[in-house]
Scaffold this motif. Sequence first.
Motif, PDB file in Angstrom:
ATOM      1  N   ALA A   1       0.839  -1.031   0.071  1.00 55.43           N
ATOM      2  CA  ALA A   1      -0.022  -0.117  -0.039  1.00 55.43           C
ATOM      3  C   ALA A   1       0.780   1.278  -0.011  1.00 55.43           C
ATOM      4  O   ALA A   1       2.093   1.255   0.426  1.00 55.43           O
ATOM      5  CB  ALA A   1      -0.864  -0.174   1.271  1.00 55.43           C
ATOM      6  N   THR A   2       0.315   2.352  -0.526  1.00 53.13           N
ATOM      7  CA  THR A   2       1.341   3.424  -0.896  1.00 53.13           C
ATOM      8  C   THR A   2       0.526   4.798  -0.478  1.00 53.13           C
ATOM      9  O   THR A   2      -0.562   4.668  -0.148  1.00 53.13           O
ATOM     10  CB  THR A   2       1.719   3.699  -2.229  1.00 53.13           C
ATOM     11  OG1 THR A   2       0.419   4.048  -2.915  1.00 53.13           O
ATOM     12  CG2 THR A   2       2.085   2.548  -2.805  1.00 53.13           C
ATOM     13  N   PRO A   3       1.323   5.912  -0.185  1.00 53.38           N
ATOM     14  CA  PRO A   3       0.486   7.144   0.122  1.00 53.38           C
ATOM     15  C   PRO A   3      -0.613   7.496  -0.843  1.00 53.38           C
ATOM     16  O   PRO A   3      -1.567   8.115  -0.452  1.00 53.38           O
ATOM     17  CB  PRO A   3       1.679   8.109   0.259  1.00 53.38           C
ATOM     18  CG  PRO A   3       2.936   7.451   0.338  1.00 53.38           C
ATOM     19  CD  PRO A   3       2.572   6.124  -0.356  1.00 53.38           C
ATOM     20  N   THR A   4      -0.796   7.137  -1.969  1.00 55.55           N
ATOM     21  CA  THR A   4      -1.759   7.211  -3.133  1.00 55.55           C
ATOM     22  C   THR A   4      -2.696   6.114  -2.962  1.00 55.55           C
ATOM     23  O   THR A   4      -3.869   6.301  -3.771  1.00 55.55           O
ATOM     24  CB  THR A   4      -1.041   7.313  -4.358  1.00 55.55           C
ATOM     25  OG1 THR A   4      -0.355   6.210  -4.796  1.00 55.55           O
ATOM     26  CG2 THR A   4      -0.153   8.640  -4.182  1.00 55.55           C
ATOM     27  N   THR A   5      -2.626   5.098  -2.169  1.00 54.65           N
ATOM     28  CA  THR A   5      -3.841   4.198  -2.082  1.00 54.65           C
ATOM     29  C   THR A   5      -4.802   4.727  -1.208  1.00 54.65           C
ATOM     30  O   THR A   5      -4.668   4.682   0.092  1.00 54.65           O
ATOM     31  CB  THR A   5      -3.209   2.729  -1.467  1.00 54.65           C
ATOM     32  OG1 THR A   5      -2.138   2.359  -2.128  1.00 54.65           O
ATOM     33  CG2 THR A   5      -4.214   1.958  -1.401  1.00 54.65           C
ATOM     34  N   ASP A   6      -6.023   5.031  -1.827  1.00 58.15           N
ATOM     35  CA  ASP A   6      -6.987   5.959  -1.027  1.00 58.15           C
ATOM     36  C   ASP A   6      -8.081   4.715  -0.669  1.00 58.15           C
ATOM     37  O   ASP A   6      -7.978   3.443  -0.999  1.00 58.15           O
ATOM     38  CB  ASP A   6      -7.921   6.834  -1.996  1.00 58.15           C
ATOM     39  CG  ASP A   6      -8.376   6.432  -3.049  1.00 58.15           C
ATOM     40  OD1 ASP A   6      -8.537   5.123  -3.210  1.00 58.15           O
ATOM     41  OD2 ASP A   6      -8.590   7.194  -4.079  1.00 58.15           O
ATOM     42  N   ASP A   7      -8.874   5.259   0.267  1.00 60.51           N
ATOM     43  CA  ASP A   7      -9.868   4.234   0.919  1.00 60.51           C
ATOM     44  C   ASP A   7     -10.778   3.462  -0.079  1.00 60.51           C
ATOM     45  O   ASP A   7     -11.299   2.423   0.318  1.00 60.51           O
ATOM     46  CB  ASP A   7     -10.705   4.941   1.995  1.00 60.51           C
ATOM     47  CG  ASP A   7     -10.044   5.436   3.365  1.00 60.51           C
ATOM     48  OD1 ASP A   7      -8.959   5.098   3.410  1.00 60.51           O
ATOM     49  OD2 ASP A   7     -10.538   6.356   3.904  1.00 60.51           O
TER      50      ASP A   7
ATOM     51  N   PHE B   1       1.675  -9.911   6.124  1.00 58.47           N
ATOM     52  CA  PHE B   1       1.443  -8.709   6.511  1.00 58.47           C
ATOM     53  C   PHE B   1       1.400  -7.510   5.471  1.00 58.47           C
ATOM     54  O   PHE B   1       1.364  -7.878   4.448  1.00 58.47           O
ATOM     55  CB  PHE B   1       2.832  -8.187   7.337  1.00 58.47           C
ATOM     56  CG  PHE B   1       4.181  -8.442   6.273  1.00 58.47           C
ATOM     57  CD1 PHE B   1       4.566  -7.188   5.887  1.00 58.47           C
ATOM     58  CD2 PHE B   1       4.929  -9.386   6.218  1.00 58.47           C
ATOM     59  CE1 PHE B   1       5.605  -7.180   5.146  1.00 58.47           C
ATOM     60  CE2 PHE B   1       5.802  -9.270   5.408  1.00 58.47           C
ATOM     61  CZ  PHE B   1       6.800  -8.254   5.031  1.00 58.47           C
ATOM     62  N   VAL B   2       0.959  -6.291   5.785  1.00 57.60           N
ATOM     63  CA  VAL B   2       0.630  -5.307   4.630  1.00 57.60           C
ATOM     64  C   VAL B   2       1.962  -4.528   4.590  1.00 57.60           C
ATOM     65  O   VAL B   2       2.453  -4.145   5.628  1.00 57.60           O
ATOM     66  CB  VAL B   2      -0.427  -4.489   4.838  1.00 57.60           C
ATOM     67  CG1 VAL B   2      -0.492  -3.439   4.056  1.00 57.60           C
ATOM     68  CG2 VAL B   2      -1.621  -5.258   5.188  1.00 57.60           C
ATOM     69  N   TYR B   3       2.611  -4.383   3.410  1.00 56.59           N
ATOM     70  CA  TYR B   3       3.695  -3.417   3.526  1.00 56.59           C
ATOM     71  C   TYR B   3       3.492  -2.010   3.185  1.00 56.59           C
ATOM     72  O   TYR B   3       3.140  -1.818   1.851  1.00 56.59           O
ATOM     73  CB  TYR B   3       4.699  -4.201   2.290  1.00 56.59           C
ATOM     74  CG  TYR B   3       6.207  -3.511   2.054  1.00 56.59           C
ATOM     75  CD1 TYR B   3       6.295  -2.338   2.394  1.00 56.59           C
ATOM     76  CD2 TYR B   3       6.961  -4.380   1.839  1.00 56.59           C
ATOM     77  CE1 TYR B   3       7.511  -1.837   2.058  1.00 56.59           C
ATOM     78  CE2 TYR B   3       8.266  -3.877   1.435  1.00 56.59           C
ATOM     79  CZ  TYR B   3       8.544  -2.675   1.794  1.00 56.59           C
ATOM     80  OH  TYR B   3      10.081  -1.999   1.518  1.00 56.59           O
ATOM     81  N   TYR B   4       3.546  -1.310   3.991  1.00 57.21           N
ATOM     82  CA  TYR B   4       3.206   0.041   3.528  1.00 57.21           C
ATOM     83  C   TYR B   4       4.394   1.045   2.976  1.00 57.21           C
ATOM     84  O   TYR B   4       5.400   0.922   3.902  1.00 57.21           O
ATOM     85  CB  TYR B   4       2.556   1.112   4.876  1.00 57.21           C
ATOM     86  CG  TYR B   4       2.483   2.310   4.493  1.00 57.21           C
ATOM     87  CD1 TYR B   4       1.344   2.679   3.628  1.00 57.21           C
ATOM     88  CD2 TYR B   4       3.262   3.472   5.000  1.00 57.21           C
ATOM     89  CE1 TYR B   4       1.126   4.205   3.332  1.00 57.21           C
ATOM     90  CE2 TYR B   4       2.709   4.798   4.778  1.00 57.21           C
ATOM     91  CZ  TYR B   4       1.816   5.070   3.694  1.00 57.21           C
ATOM     92  OH  TYR B   4       1.755   6.568   3.480  1.00 57.21           O
ATOM     93  N   VAL B   5       4.373   1.446   1.641  1.00 59.49           N
ATOM     94  CA  VAL B   5       5.425   2.189   1.235  1.00 59.49           C
ATOM     95  C   VAL B   5       5.309   3.689   1.726  1.00 59.49           C
ATOM     96  O   VAL B   5       4.452   4.132   1.473  1.00 59.49           O
ATOM     97  CB  VAL B   5       5.335   2.078  -0.425  1.00 59.49           C
ATOM     98  CG1 VAL B   5       6.470   2.819  -1.062  1.00 59.49           C
ATOM     99  CG2 VAL B   5       5.427   0.732  -0.554  1.00 59.49           C
ATOM    100  N   SER B   6       6.272   4.123   2.395  1.00 52.88           N
ATOM    101  CA  SER B   6       6.173   5.397   3.154  1.00 52.88           C
ATOM    102  C   SER B   6       6.226   6.566   2.428  1.00 52.88           C
ATOM    103  O   SER B   6       6.227   7.938   2.688  1.00 52.88           O
ATOM    104  CB  SER B   6       6.948   5.211   4.159  1.00 52.88           C
ATOM    105  OG  SER B   6       8.420   5.237   3.983  1.00 52.88           O
ATOM    106  N   VAL B   7       7.066   6.382   1.069  1.00 58.09           N
ATOM    107  CA  VAL B   7       7.243   7.571   0.242  1.00 58.09           C
ATOM    108  C   VAL B   7       6.774   7.091  -1.414  1.00 58.09           C
ATOM    109  O   VAL B   7       6.733   5.903  -1.448  1.00 58.09           O
ATOM    110  CB  VAL B   7       8.853   7.938   0.462  1.00 58.09           C
ATOM    111  CG1 VAL B   7       9.064   8.325   1.667  1.00 58.09           C
ATOM    112  CG2 VAL B   7       9.633   6.689  -0.146  1.00 58.09           C
TER     113      VAL B   7
END
Length: 277
Positions: free
Chosen positions: A155-161, A174-180
């Motif tokens: 998931a990324t900062p641009t993955t909206d609800d 797990f979910v891998y959140y891409v922070s940038v």
Amino acid sequence: MKHRIDARFALAARENRAALVTFVTAGDPDHETSLEIVRALPGAGADVIELGMPFTDPMADGPAIQAAGLRALAAGETLVKTLDLVRAFRERDQDTPIVLMGYYNPIYVHGVERFLYEAKEAGADGMIVVDLPPEEDEELCLPALQSGLAFIRLATPTTDDKRLPAVLKNTAGFVYYVSVAGTTGAATPDFNVVGGAVDRLKRHTDLPVAVGFGVKTPEHAAAIAAYADGVVVGSAIVDAVAKSLDADGRATNKTVSAVTALVSALAAGVRRGRAAA
């Protein structure tokens, strides 16, 4: 079905800390040294090992990991050898989760059914395949889950609800959140934003959330660990390998220790982060 991944994140939670997820490229700088590095990671403090499958066109990776992949390919690393590396690791370690990370093309060429069987047989626990969106789940994600391998989604900062439920639907481990936004190692995350992003993800899933991209130092790891269930470090570790090599790009007697020293410092940072939260 419980995975080693589930067990490791549960252990970290019981110890009131985030898990340290470390990325290295299989075969970098050569197959034998790469195996030494992977075998040394758990003792240095790694909870989960992401093992990069070298590919000629790694579009989501920054310069450090691209260079590592090219070194590995030049040294003769193949998908078959990468699975052999997992198999050799499992001879000595039955507990540390291994997640294969890469791109769909080499898996497709190898054959999906063959790859899933051999990955499971070798001792892999899951995979991250960055160029297969949820719309293509029937290609690899669903067969992987049926084989007992977690399919970990980014998931990324641009993955909206609106998009998030599709991303999370078949995610496991797990979910891998891409922070940038951007490629690996390209920028430092805004730590003030990470906590809110993790909270948002947790409203949509019970899975652990691990945060990566741009985490380079123990201080970065501590800042992320205050919020996340896991901290992912890749480019900094790959950089440590690169800086330890000789003028011809070959391993030296400092290569393995350069990695373990950094991972030990990162592991200490991860533990500080939760304690300070």
